[in-house]
Design an enzyme around this catalytic site. Structure first.
Site, short mmCIF file in Angstrom:
data_model
loop_
_atom_site.label_atom_id
_atom_site.label_comp_id
_atom_site.label_asym_id
_atom_site.label_seq_id
_atom_site.Cartn_x
_atom_site.Cartn_y
_atom_site.Cartn_z
N HIS A 115 32.94 -25.64 12.42
CA HIS A 115 31.74 -25.61 11.58
C HIS A 115 31.90 -26.44 10.31
O HIS A 115 31.15 -26.27 9.37
CB HIS A 115 31.42 -24.16 11.19
N HIS A 135 27.46 -21.29 17.63
CA HIS A 135 28.47 -21.45 18.68
C HIS A 135 27.81 -21.91 19.97
O HIS A 135 28.41 -21.82 21.04
CB HIS A 135 29.20 -20.13 18.92
#
Lengths: 333, 333
Positions: free
Chosen positions: B56, B218
């Protein structure tokens, strides 16, 4: 083609609305598609104008602001801005001390900036130009005679911008920009193509296990297509032609690991680790670095490595305050 | 799978070498995979620890530094850090005033941060936690009970970090972080999947003209798959559920248009223009904004929009100096 756009014909126009809305310190001339420092023209300061085809953001609009560019001209995607735009930008930022054009070495850009400079001279504005050609990959290409201007343009714009901000004359800023270009080298690679919105299909195709080494920032061909390799080997493939082209041995360098637009930050850091390891072994000290997507090719996956041989003067100008959308340090507020 | 990596098993380790090499002001504990402020622990200051699965970036390591996080724990890609890591980070940054854990609401993260907090308490360190759940898309998901924590985490970390830097107590910082989370909402979309290196294949598949609305960071499913639409419509699809969920009418907001990793800056600016237009029509003033890739999902193409309802206190803390790899303002040098 999957993109967050409206009409493919209006991508540049629509994106400039966003630049204007996001950055109130800038002024956008939507008719001419020029992004300007909000406080331009600065009386007595040499003004810096750059620009080029869109699709390389944050280059160039992201580098407009105190300590860097006074204006950036946004051409259509991967297409040079036209002389009228460049002339409008030049006139808008001229503060009486002359204007430096920073031009990436592509045939269209060089020609259009030259025409704009002639028109500006007729109107009594002194203009000099530096042509950036830092790409070691190829000597001629679809878009150029000679080497292409790629991510090293950022370094030229930063250091020349600091010099202009400090009060240097047009000749001094132009000479400095030429000197920075002469000690700057870049080599890039692509893992995937990009798609120009108006074309609607990928510029080129690569096999699943293949990369284009020496890619241009418009997706134009590089040196060779080779199999995808571990990052350690990729770093070596990018650094070898740079280090063969200019002797950086024993010196200090500003290093940029630049993402092409579609490569995430985690991979750029991983590549930077390999670059740092190789440079340490070659006795080249990294004195400053950037790791991020600064000079891009739309959504292309890939990266480039740039080295600028730094001396005390260049380093001091690199460290000088800069206050732009994409590069910002040394300033309060 | 085309990525700039070495062994897919070592992506996080190798990328952390790059973080350490690029940012000498940070300290990286490579054994524990924790990124720390170079000057930690700061005596008497409440310390902030966050972390989560890698992939991320720049979240969370890019937000470590004065005015924001004291430490970030890097889990494997899309996998929570383990309690030992979080405990090591907590101990390393504790300056005697207690430690705030900022946790994105995923089952594994919440559990592991809770375990680490219990272990830290045994060692005499006071710990409080805020769980961020700003994603309006879905109420439960593959990874969560309740809403997910996504790009709004950045806002919580920035504002809580400023408060801690200014000398607030642990309870005050924790209450503030809870309050920021309560006025922050995010909605995202994906144009393409991403590929977890260890898996080697895309997490999901989307048709050529299809997007996943309400995507998780995700790649977990969102609300619906809908046809790709013009950016103006996409902006509306992202803002509608946010504005239905919390009344921002007549108020001022900090707005983030966040790229998912594979979407270039030109598209983010274009989307921001549409977001700004819709918010103006809804009488919501944008007082601050960010347009860039801050909370990503590897190379996923897509974007999210975050709104935080801002009052004078939150805005002042947002504007306070921050000096991290990915967010930097208000500081010299």
């Amino acid at each position: 083609m999957k993109k967050i756009i409206n009409d493919p014909k209006n991508v540049v126009r629509d994106a400039l609305y966003g630049v204007a809305a996001a950055h109130p310190q800038l002024r956008v001339d939507h008719a001419q598609r020029v992004v300007l420092r909000g406080d331009a023209p600065r009386q007595g300061k040499v003004a810096l104008v750059s620009g080029g085809g869109s699709g390389h953001e944050p280059l160039h609009a992201g580098f407009v602001g105190p300590g860097m560019l006074d204006a950036a001209c946004a051409g259509e995607v991967f297409t040079s801005p036209v002389p009228d735009q460049i002339l409008a930008a030049t006139k808008a930022v001229d503060g009486g001390a002359g204007v430096l054009h920073i031009v990436k070495n592509y045939t269209g850009d060089v020609l259009n900036f030259e025409l704009a400079a002639e028109l500006a001279e007729i109107e009594g504005i002194e203009v000099k130009a530096v042509v950036v050609d830092d790409d070691v990959a190829v000597h001629n290409s679809l878009y150029t005679a000679g080497r292409r201007g790629v991510a090293g343009t950022l370094v030229v714009e930063k250091i020349a911008g600091a010099s202009a901000e400090a009060g240097a004359s047009l000749s001094e800023v132009a000479d400095l920009a030429t000197r920075v270009n002469a000690v700057t080298r870049t080599m890039g690679m692509a893992l995937t193509s990009c798609t120009v919105p108006a074309a609607g299909r990928p510029t080129f195709e690569l096999a699943d296990n293949e990369i284009e080494l020496g890619i241009g920032i418009h997706g134009e061909p590089g040196r060779s297509r080779v199999p995808l390799a571990p990052a350690a080997d990729l770093a070596q493939m990018l650094l070898d032609p740079i280090l063969e082209d200019l002797d950086y041995g024993g010196s200090e360098a500003v290093v940029i690991v630049n993402g092409m637009g579609g490569t995430p930050q985690i991979e750029l850091y991983l590549l930077y680790a390999e670059v740092a390891r190789i440079l340490a072994a070659a006795d080249i000290g990294i004195v400053r670095s950037l790791v991020g997507s600064y000079v891009t090719s739309l959504e292309m996956a890939g990266a480039s490595v740039t080295l600028t041989k730094a001396d005390a003067e260049l380093l001091s100008l690199w460290d000088a305050p800069v206050d732009t959308a994409a590069l910002r340090w040394g300033v309060r507020g």
